[in-house]
Design a protein around this motif. Structure first.
Motif, PDB file in Angstrom:
ATOM      1  N   VAL A   1      92.230  81.126  23.078  1.00  0.00           N
ATOM      2  CA  VAL A   1      93.472  80.447  22.715  1.00  0.00           C
ATOM      3  C   VAL A   1      94.665  81.362  23.016  1.00  0.00           C
ATOM      4  CG1 VAL A   1      94.818  79.492  20.805  1.00  0.00           C
ATOM      5  CG2 VAL A   1      92.375  79.002  20.966  1.00  0.00           C
ATOM      6  N   ASN A   2      94.545  82.627  22.670  1.00  0.00           N
ATOM      7  CA  ASN A   2      95.643  83.574  22.943  1.00  0.00           C
ATOM      8  C   ASN A   2      95.947  83.638  24.438  1.00  0.00           C
ATOM      9  OD1 ASN A   2      96.107  84.253  20.277  1.00  0.00           O
ATOM     10  ND2 ASN A   2      94.696  85.994  20.323  1.00  0.00           N
ATOM     11  N   GLU A   3      94.914  83.703  25.248  1.00  0.00           N
ATOM     12  CA  GLU A   3      95.110  83.753  26.703  1.00  0.00           C
ATOM     13  C   GLU A   3      95.734  82.462  27.220  1.00  0.00           C
ATOM     14  OE1 GLU A   3      91.352  86.733  27.710  1.00  0.00           O
ATOM     15  OE2 GLU A   3      91.046  84.564  27.667  1.00  0.00           O
ATOM     16  N   LEU A   4      95.284  81.346  26.661  1.00  0.00           N
ATOM     17  CA  LEU A   4      95.821  80.056  27.093  1.00  0.00           C
ATOM     18  C   LEU A   4      97.272  79.871  26.651  1.00  0.00           C
ATOM     19  CD1 LEU A   4      92.740  77.786  26.366  1.00  0.00           C
ATOM     20  CD2 LEU A   4      93.660  78.374  28.616  1.00  0.00           C
ATOM     21  N   ALA A   5      97.633  80.462  25.516  1.00  0.00           N
ATOM     22  CA  ALA A   5      98.982  80.291  24.965  1.00  0.00           C
ATOM     23  C   ALA A   5     100.033  81.135  25.679  1.00  0.00           C
ATOM     24  CB  ALA A   5      98.979  80.626  23.476  1.00  0.00           C
ATOM     25  N   GLU A   6      99.612  82.192  26.363  1.00  0.00           N
ATOM     26  CA  GLU A   6     100.560  83.145  26.968  1.00  0.00           C
ATOM     27  C   GLU A   6     101.671  82.511  27.794  1.00  0.00           C
ATOM     28  OE1 GLU A   6      98.355  86.066  29.128  1.00  0.00           O
ATOM     29  OE2 GLU A   6      97.487  86.926  27.309  1.00  0.00           O
ATOM     30  N   PRO A   7     101.393  81.613  28.738  1.00  0.00           N
ATOM     31  CA  PRO A   7     102.479  81.135  29.601  1.00  0.00           C
ATOM     32  C   PRO A   7     103.406  80.086  28.962  1.00  0.00           C
ATOM     33  CG  PRO A   7     100.429  80.114  30.264  1.00  0.00           C
ATOM     34  CD  PRO A   7     100.098  81.105  29.174  1.00  0.00           C
ATOM     35  N   PHE A   8     103.098  79.650  27.759  1.00  0.00           N
ATOM     36  CA  PHE A   8     103.865  78.566  27.155  1.00  0.00           C
ATOM     37  C   PHE A   8     104.903  79.087  26.166  1.00  0.00           C
ATOM     38  CE2 PHE A   8      99.770  76.668  28.293  1.00  0.00           C
ATOM     39  CZ  PHE A   8     100.212  75.642  29.103  1.00  0.00           C
ATOM     40  N   SER A   9     105.993  78.364  26.059  1.00  0.00           N
ATOM     41  CA  SER A   9     107.041  78.735  25.112  1.00  0.00           C
ATOM     42  C   SER A   9     106.880  77.944  23.806  1.00  0.00           C
ATOM     43  CB  SER A   9     108.424  78.491  25.723  1.00  0.00           C
ATOM     44  OG  SER A   9     108.557  77.122  26.031  1.00  0.00           O
ATOM     45  N   ILE A  10     105.639  77.575  23.500  1.00  0.00           N
ATOM     46  CA  ILE A  10     105.328  76.894  22.244  1.00  0.00           C
ATOM     47  C   ILE A  10     104.439  77.811  21.419  1.00  0.00           C
ATOM     48  CG2 ILE A  10     105.595  74.565  23.184  1.00  0.00           C
ATOM     49  CD1 ILE A  10     102.564  74.391  23.494  1.00  0.00           C
ATOM     50  N   THR A  11     104.285  77.502  20.153  1.00  0.00           N
ATOM     51  CA  THR A  11     103.502  78.376  19.280  1.00  0.00           C
ATOM     52  C   THR A  11     102.018  78.328  19.615  1.00  0.00           C
ATOM     53  OG1 THR A  11     103.100  76.667  17.618  1.00  0.00           O
ATOM     54  CG2 THR A  11     105.148  77.985  17.387  1.00  0.00           C
ATOM     55  N   LYS A  12     101.339  79.359  19.186  1.00  0.00           N
ATOM     56  CA  LYS A  12      99.884  79.396  19.372  1.00  0.00           C
ATOM     57  C   LYS A  12      99.222  78.246  18.608  1.00  0.00           C
ATOM     58  CE  LYS A  12      97.279  82.643  17.582  1.00  0.00           C
ATOM     59  NZ  LYS A  12      96.588  83.903  17.295  1.00  0.00           N
TER      60      LYS A  12
ATOM     61  N   HIS B   1      96.627  71.266  20.963  1.00  0.00           N
ATOM     62  CA  HIS B   1      96.344  70.689  22.282  1.00  0.00           C
ATOM     63  C   HIS B   1      94.876  70.919  22.647  1.00  0.00           C
ATOM     64  CE1 HIS B   1     100.287  69.321  23.504  1.00  0.00           C
ATOM     65  NE2 HIS B   1     100.829  70.483  23.166  1.00  0.00           N
ATOM     66  N   ILE B   2      94.370  72.096  22.351  1.00  0.00           N
ATOM     67  CA  ILE B   2      92.967  72.413  22.638  1.00  0.00           C
ATOM     68  C   ILE B   2      92.053  71.495  21.833  1.00  0.00           C
ATOM     69  CG2 ILE B   2      91.185  74.181  22.314  1.00  0.00           C
ATOM     70  CD1 ILE B   2      93.380  76.230  23.148  1.00  0.00           C
ATOM     71  N   GLN B   3      92.405  71.236  20.582  1.00  0.00           N
ATOM     72  CA  GLN B   3      91.595  70.334  19.755  1.00  0.00           C
ATOM     73  C   GLN B   3      91.550  68.925  20.346  1.00  0.00           C
ATOM     74  OE1 GLN B   3      93.430  70.683  15.909  1.00  0.00           O
ATOM     75  NE2 GLN B   3      92.411  72.633  15.447  1.00  0.00           N
ATOM     76  N   VAL B   4      92.669  68.464  20.883  1.00  0.00           N
ATOM     77  CA  VAL B   4      92.699  67.138  21.520  1.00  0.00           C
ATOM     78  C   VAL B   4      91.784  67.125  22.740  1.00  0.00           C
ATOM     79  CG1 VAL B   4      94.166  65.491  22.770  1.00  0.00           C
ATOM     80  CG2 VAL B   4      95.005  66.564  20.662  1.00  0.00           C
ATOM     81  N   LEU B   5      91.860  68.165  23.559  1.00  0.00           N
ATOM     82  CA  LEU B   5      91.011  68.245  24.751  1.00  0.00           C
ATOM     83  C   LEU B   5      89.536  68.330  24.375  1.00  0.00           C
ATOM     84  CD1 LEU B   5      93.166  70.697  26.888  1.00  0.00           C
ATOM     85  CD2 LEU B   5      92.755  68.267  27.361  1.00  0.00           C
ATOM     86  N   GLU B   6      89.261  69.065  23.315  1.00  0.00           N
ATOM     87  CA  GLU B   6      87.874  69.194  22.847  1.00  0.00           C
ATOM     88  C   GLU B   6      87.367  67.855  22.296  1.00  0.00           C
ATOM     89  OE1 GLU B   6      85.286  72.537  20.445  1.00  0.00           O
ATOM     90  OE2 GLU B   6      87.395  72.294  19.931  1.00  0.00           O
ATOM     91  N   ALA B   7      88.184  67.164  21.517  1.00  0.00           N
ATOM     92  CA  ALA B   7      87.796  65.856  20.970  1.00  0.00           C
ATOM     93  C   ALA B   7      87.569  64.837  22.084  1.00  0.00           C
ATOM     94  CB  ALA B   7      88.864  65.354  20.005  1.00  0.00           C
ATOM     95  N   ALA B   8      88.296  64.997  23.185  1.00  0.00           N
ATOM     96  CA  ALA B   8      88.133  64.096  24.334  1.00  0.00           C
ATOM     97  C   ALA B   8      86.918  64.475  25.177  1.00  0.00           C
ATOM     98  CB  ALA B   8      89.392  64.112  25.191  1.00  0.00           C
ATOM     99  N   GLY B   9      86.300  65.592  24.864  1.00  0.00           N
ATOM    100  CA  GLY B   9      85.118  66.023  25.612  1.00  0.00           C
ATOM    101  C   GLY B   9      85.436  66.731  26.915  1.00  0.00           C
ATOM    102  N   LEU B  10      86.702  67.096  27.122  1.00  0.00           N
ATOM    103  CA  LEU B  10      87.092  67.725  28.380  1.00  0.00           C
ATOM    104  C   LEU B  10      86.894  69.232  28.379  1.00  0.00           C
ATOM    105  CD1 LEU B  10      90.316  65.640  29.005  1.00  0.00           C
ATOM    106  CD2 LEU B  10      88.094  65.390  30.129  1.00  0.00           C
ATOM    107  N   ILE B  11      86.863  69.825  27.198  1.00  0.00           N
ATOM    108  CA  ILE B  11      86.574  71.253  27.106  1.00  0.00           C
ATOM    109  C   ILE B  11      85.584  71.489  25.982  1.00  0.00           C
ATOM    110  CG2 ILE B  11      88.865  71.889  27.983  1.00  0.00           C
ATOM    111  CD1 ILE B  11      89.552  72.843  25.143  1.00  0.00           C
ATOM    112  N   THR B  12      84.952  72.643  26.013  1.00  0.00           N
ATOM    113  CA  THR B  12      84.057  73.073  24.946  1.00  0.00           C
ATOM    114  C   THR B  12      84.478  74.472  24.534  1.00  0.00           C
ATOM    115  OG1 THR B  12      82.460  73.998  26.524  1.00  0.00           O
ATOM    116  CG2 THR B  12      82.104  71.716  25.815  1.00  0.00           C
ATOM    117  N   ARG B  13      83.995  74.886  23.375  1.00  0.00           N
ATOM    118  CA  ARG B  13      84.268  76.243  22.904  1.00  0.00           C
ATOM    119  C   ARG B  13      82.943  76.881  22.540  1.00  0.00           C
ATOM    120  NH1 ARG B  13      89.303  76.349  18.943  1.00  0.00           N
ATOM    121  NH2 ARG B  13      89.304  78.487  19.644  1.00  0.00           N
ATOM    122  N   SER B  14      82.863  78.179  22.759  1.00  0.00           N
ATOM    123  CA  SER B  14      81.656  78.913  22.392  1.00  0.00           C
ATOM    124  C   SER B  14      82.056  80.116  21.553  1.00  0.00           C
ATOM    125  CB  SER B  14      80.900  79.359  23.653  1.00  0.00           C
ATOM    126  OG  SER B  14      81.698  80.243  24.417  1.00  0.00           O
TER     127      SER B  14
END
Length: 114
Positions: A36-47, A53-66
């Protein structure tokens, strides 16, 4: 997968991809896993916003977390993207066939004019 399940999956996936931040996250994950920290780096929004956003992508089945010790990397679910591509291709191929038939008709009309 039943029709209703497939429709629900498509709705969730396309809704998730409707946001430019989430599309950028998908693009970044296409190059490899990231936290998440790496993904947040280029954005001017909070972590926390990136996490949502990651939770939405995960709920949609587009990403997974390990879990890798303390690290929780996100991974792109390429199979899910292939399913979306396949669904889109069905309609694209149908439309291409229709255009080819139209081209054939137009070619026949041109030949008849000669």
């Amino acid at each position: 997968m039943s029709f209703d399940d497939a429709e629900g999956y498509l709705d969730r996936a396309f809704t998730a991809l409707g946001d430019p931040v989430r599309r950028a996250l998908i693009a970044r994950l296409s190059r490899g896993e990231a936290t998440v920290n790496e993904l947040a780096e280029p954005f001017s929004i909070t972590k926390q916003a990136v996490s949502r956003h990651i939770q939405v992508l995960e709920a949609a089945g587009l990403i997974t977390r390990s879990r890798d010790g303390q690290r929780r990397p996100c991974h792109l679910n390429t199979a899910a993207l292939e399913e979306l591509t396949s669904w889109i291709d069905t309609y694209r191929l149908t439309r291409e066939r229709q255009f080819r038939r139209l081209d054939d008709v137009l070619d026949e009309m041109r030949e008849q004019e000669r």
